[in-house]
Design a protein around this motif. Structure first.
Motif, mmCIF file in Angstrom:
data_model
loop_
_atom_site.group_PDB
_atom_site.id
_atom_site.type_symbol
_atom_site.label_atom_id
_atom_site.label_comp_id
_atom_site.label_asym_id
_atom_site.label_seq_id
_atom_site.Cartn_x
_atom_site.Cartn_y
_atom_site.Cartn_z
ATOM 1 N N ILE A 12 0.835 -1.093 0.022
ATOM 2 C CA ILE A 12 -0.075 -0.007 -0.113
ATOM 3 C C ILE A 12 1.068 1.417 0.050
ATOM 4 O O ILE A 12 2.037 1.261 0.783
ATOM 5 N N ASP A 13 0.426 2.192 -0.520
ATOM 6 C CA ASP A 13 1.203 3.539 -0.730
ATOM 7 C C ASP A 13 0.697 4.451 0.320
ATOM 8 O O ASP A 13 -0.549 4.903 0.445
ATOM 9 N N VAL A 14 1.617 4.841 1.310
ATOM 10 C CA VAL A 14 1.473 5.665 2.208
ATOM 11 C C VAL A 14 2.449 6.756 2.427
ATOM 12 O O VAL A 14 3.917 6.645 2.492
ATOM 13 N N ASN A 15 2.105 7.948 2.691
ATOM 14 C CA ASN A 15 3.020 9.211 2.523
ATOM 15 C C ASN A 15 4.309 8.856 1.693
ATOM 16 O O ASN A 15 5.378 9.481 2.079
ATOM 17 N N GLY A 16 4.054 8.635 0.676
ATOM 18 C CA GLY A 16 5.021 8.447 -0.554
ATOM 19 C C GLY A 16 5.749 7.353 -0.412
ATOM 20 O O GLY A 16 6.914 7.141 -0.851
ATOM 21 N N ALA A 17 5.629 6.587 0.428
ATOM 22 C CA ALA A 17 6.165 5.338 0.516
ATOM 23 C C ALA A 17 5.524 3.834 0.120
ATOM 24 O O ALA A 17 4.066 3.941 0.304
ATOM 25 N N SER A 18 6.135 2.840 -0.215
ATOM 26 C CA SER A 18 5.411 1.612 -0.511
ATOM 27 C C SER A 18 5.612 0.674 0.464
ATOM 28 O O SER A 18 6.766 0.145 0.791
ATOM 29 N N LEU A 19 4.885 0.368 1.336
ATOM 30 C CA LEU A 19 4.584 -0.579 2.632
ATOM 31 C C LEU A 19 3.830 -1.985 2.406
ATOM 32 O O LEU A 19 2.831 -1.861 1.708
ATOM 33 N N HIS A 20 4.823 -2.903 2.676
ATOM 34 C CA HIS A 20 4.125 -4.247 2.665
ATOM 35 C C HIS A 20 3.432 -4.458 4.093
ATOM 36 O O HIS A 20 4.045 -4.058 5.095
ATOM 37 N N PHE A 64 -9.520 -10.956 16.565
ATOM 38 C CA PHE A 64 -9.350 -9.291 16.244
ATOM 39 C C PHE A 64 -8.860 -9.308 14.743
ATOM 40 O O PHE A 64 -8.502 -10.333 14.140
ATOM 41 N N ARG A 65 -8.798 -7.985 14.225
ATOM 42 C CA ARG A 65 -8.024 -7.770 12.894
ATOM 43 C C ARG A 65 -6.811 -7.400 13.308
ATOM 44 O O ARG A 65 -6.536 -6.345 13.822
ATOM 45 N N VAL A 66 -5.813 -8.315 13.094
ATOM 46 C CA VAL A 66 -4.502 -8.108 13.324
ATOM 47 C C VAL A 66 -3.863 -7.731 12.146
ATOM 48 O O VAL A 66 -3.725 -8.231 10.749
ATOM 49 N N ILE A 67 -3.049 -6.379 12.090
ATOM 50 C CA ILE A 67 -2.224 -6.148 10.964
ATOM 51 C C ILE A 67 -0.938 -5.797 11.496
ATOM 52 O O ILE A 67 -0.569 -5.182 12.563
ATOM 53 N N ALA A 68 0.138 -6.404 10.510
ATOM 54 C CA ALA A 68 1.489 -6.098 10.692
ATOM 55 C C ALA A 68 2.226 -5.753 9.624
ATOM 56 O O ALA A 68 1.714 -6.174 8.356
ATOM 57 N N PHE A 69 3.118 -4.664 9.509
ATOM 58 C CA PHE A 69 3.411 -4.294 8.375
ATOM 59 C C PHE A 69 5.358 -4.027 8.403
ATOM 60 O O PHE A 69 5.727 -3.823 9.523
ATOM 61 N N ASP A 70 5.556 -3.822 7.436
ATOM 62 C CA ASP A 70 7.133 -3.860 7.205
ATOM 63 C C ASP A 70 7.335 -2.195 7.215
ATOM 64 O O ASP A 70 6.969 -1.322 6.208
ATOM 65 N N ILE A 71 8.124 -1.717 8.237
ATOM 66 C CA ILE A 71 8.624 -0.223 8.241
ATOM 67 C C ILE A 71 9.467 -0.085 7.097
ATOM 68 O O ILE A 71 10.239 -1.116 6.408
ATOM 69 N N ARG A 72 9.490 1.109 6.496
ATOM 70 C CA ARG A 72 10.385 1.580 5.306
ATOM 71 C C ARG A 72 11.702 0.929 5.428
ATOM 72 O O ARG A 72 12.284 1.020 6.435
ATOM 73 N N GLY A 73 11.882 0.471 4.272
ATOM 74 C CA GLY A 73 13.340 -0.226 4.168
ATOM 75 C C GLY A 73 13.613 -1.605 4.739
ATOM 76 O O GLY A 73 14.684 -2.055 4.936
ATOM 77 N N HIS A 74 12.540 -1.984 5.394
ATOM 78 C CA HIS A 74 12.708 -3.294 6.319
ATOM 79 C C HIS A 74 11.694 -4.464 5.466
ATOM 80 O O HIS A 74 10.790 -4.050 4.811
ATOM 81 N N GLY A 75 12.045 -5.668 5.562
ATOM 82 C CA GLY A 75 11.273 -6.747 4.810
ATOM 83 C C GLY A 75 10.966 -6.431 3.270
ATOM 84 O O GLY A 75 12.131 -6.188 2.467
ATOM 85 N N GLN A 76 9.744 -6.508 3.051
ATOM 86 C CA GLN A 76 9.230 -6.511 1.667
ATOM 87 C C GLN A 76 8.847 -4.929 1.306
ATOM 88 O O GLN A 76 8.360 -4.663 0.174
ATOM 89 N N SER A 77 9.260 -4.016 2.270
ATOM 90 C CA SER A 77 8.845 -2.263 2.266
ATOM 91 C C SER A 77 10.123 -1.910 1.405
ATOM 92 O O SER A 77 11.134 -2.113 1.889
ATOM 93 N N LYS A 78 9.656 -0.976 0.382
ATOM 94 C CA LYS A 78 10.947 -0.467 -0.199
ATOM 95 C C LYS A 78 11.675 0.685 0.630
ATOM 96 O O LYS A 78 11.315 0.996 1.616
ATOM 97 N N ALA A 79 12.993 0.783 0.034
ATOM 98 C CA ALA A 79 13.823 1.582 1.000
ATOM 99 C C ALA A 79 13.451 3.068 1.214
ATOM 100 O O ALA A 79 12.450 3.686 -0.126
ATOM 101 N N SER A 80 13.448 3.830 1.947
ATOM 102 C CA SER A 80 13.125 5.171 2.134
ATOM 103 C C SER A 80 14.367 6.103 2.045
ATOM 104 O O SER A 80 15.181 5.976 2.624
ATOM 105 N N LYS A 81 14.177 7.270 1.010
ATOM 106 C CA LYS A 81 14.990 8.212 0.984
ATOM 107 C C LYS A 81 14.872 9.380 2.111
ATOM 108 O O LYS A 81 15.941 10.052 2.741
ATOM 109 N N THR A 82 13.707 9.427 2.793
ATOM 110 C CA THR A 82 13.453 10.232 4.142
ATOM 111 C C THR A 82 13.918 9.213 5.221
ATOM 112 O O THR A 82 13.823 8.177 5.223
ATOM 113 N N PRO A 83 14.850 9.926 6.093
ATOM 114 C CA PRO A 83 15.337 9.395 7.305
ATOM 115 C C PRO A 83 14.437 8.623 7.917
ATOM 116 O O PRO A 83 13.428 9.458 8.469
ATOM 117 N N VAL A 84 14.544 7.302 8.558
ATOM 118 C CA VAL A 84 13.604 6.593 9.394
ATOM 119 C C VAL A 84 13.670 7.066 10.783
ATOM 120 O O VAL A 84 14.735 7.109 11.375
#
Length: 257
Positions: free
Chosen positions: A4-12, A46-66
């Protein structure tokens, strides 16, 4: 692969179950896969959601500092995209510190927090040394070394190790360094009294280096419950998942209106 695209980032992200939402936040180099046991078991209620922080796992790397505020804003953006008005936030290790940041920066989107081995500041030599090692290894791009160590120590069997390691070794070194480095300087201790949501504090009984942080949070948070999970160190979500999940489930059911 849900992305999903969030704040200019692509997050898995991974999502399972329905009902009250629980969003899980991982520490540096690890990924959403570290919450596999929570996704499998807590999704029954419950509805459980786990996501990969920018640059981690299958989320793309971030030019903006984490940073923690950036991660908290990404969580808010993820909730917006998934049409979630409010959620419980659950974080492991430094992910638990991000839970506190979420409760402070986005209280209107919060139902409560679960802090697993987290801290409001890093003020002991041993934990500073642990995180500083992560900074150094990330800086020299030794991500496979970190990935091997954290995946092995958080695994209960070879299948889980392979799954964790596959994701962890994909971590972007620069983003990992930024995440580790921010963890060394983050400090919200003086603001803990502002958190009016209920917070569950879960720590391993054998995780003595982190006990001072548990007691600090217990003293400063207005509404909290502290449990020491027996026979486990820092790796509570995987190595003591049954006790961990039972505590989380009871806590959420207690505070859902």
């Amino acid at each position: 692969m849900p992305v999903i695209d969030v704040n200019g980032a692509s997050l898995h992200y991974i999502e399972k179950g329905s009902g009250t939402a629980l969003i899980c936040i991982h520490p540096p180099v690890l990924s959403s896969k570290n919450f596999r046991c929570q996704l499998e078991h807590l999704s029954r209620s419950f509805r459980v959601i786990a996501f990969d922080i920018r640059g981690h796992g299958q989320s793309k790397a971030s030019k903006t500092p984490v940073t923690y505020p950036l991660i908290a804003d990404d969580i808010k953006g993820l909730m917006d995209r998934l049409d979630l008005k409010k959620a419980f936030f659950c974080g492991y290790s430094t992910g638990g510190s991000i839970v506190l940041e979420c409760l402070l920066s986005h209280p209107d989107r919060s139902l409560g927090g679960i802090v697993i081995g987290g801290m409001s500041e890093v003020n002991t030599k041993r934990v500073k040394r642990l995180i500083s090692t992560g900074v150094f290894l990330s800086k020299i791009k030794a991500i496979h070394t970190i990935a091997l160590g954290v995946s092995w120590s958080n695994s209960i069997n070879m299948k889980q190790f392979r799954e964790l390691y596959r994701d962890a070794k994909q971590c972007d070194a620069k983003n990992a360094e930024e995440y580790y480095r921010y963890s060394l300087t983050y400090n919200c201790t003086k603001r803990l009294e502002e958190i009016n949501h209920p917070v569950l504090l879960l720590y391993g009984q054998k995780d003595t280096p982190f006990h001072p942080y548990a007691f600090l949070l217990q003293q400063r948070l207005p509404h909290n419950e502290l449990y020491m999970i027996p026979n486990v160190d820092h790796r509570v979500p995987t190595k003591a998942y049954e006790d961990c999940n039972a505590r989380i489930e009871a806590f959420i059911q207690k505070h859902v209106t």
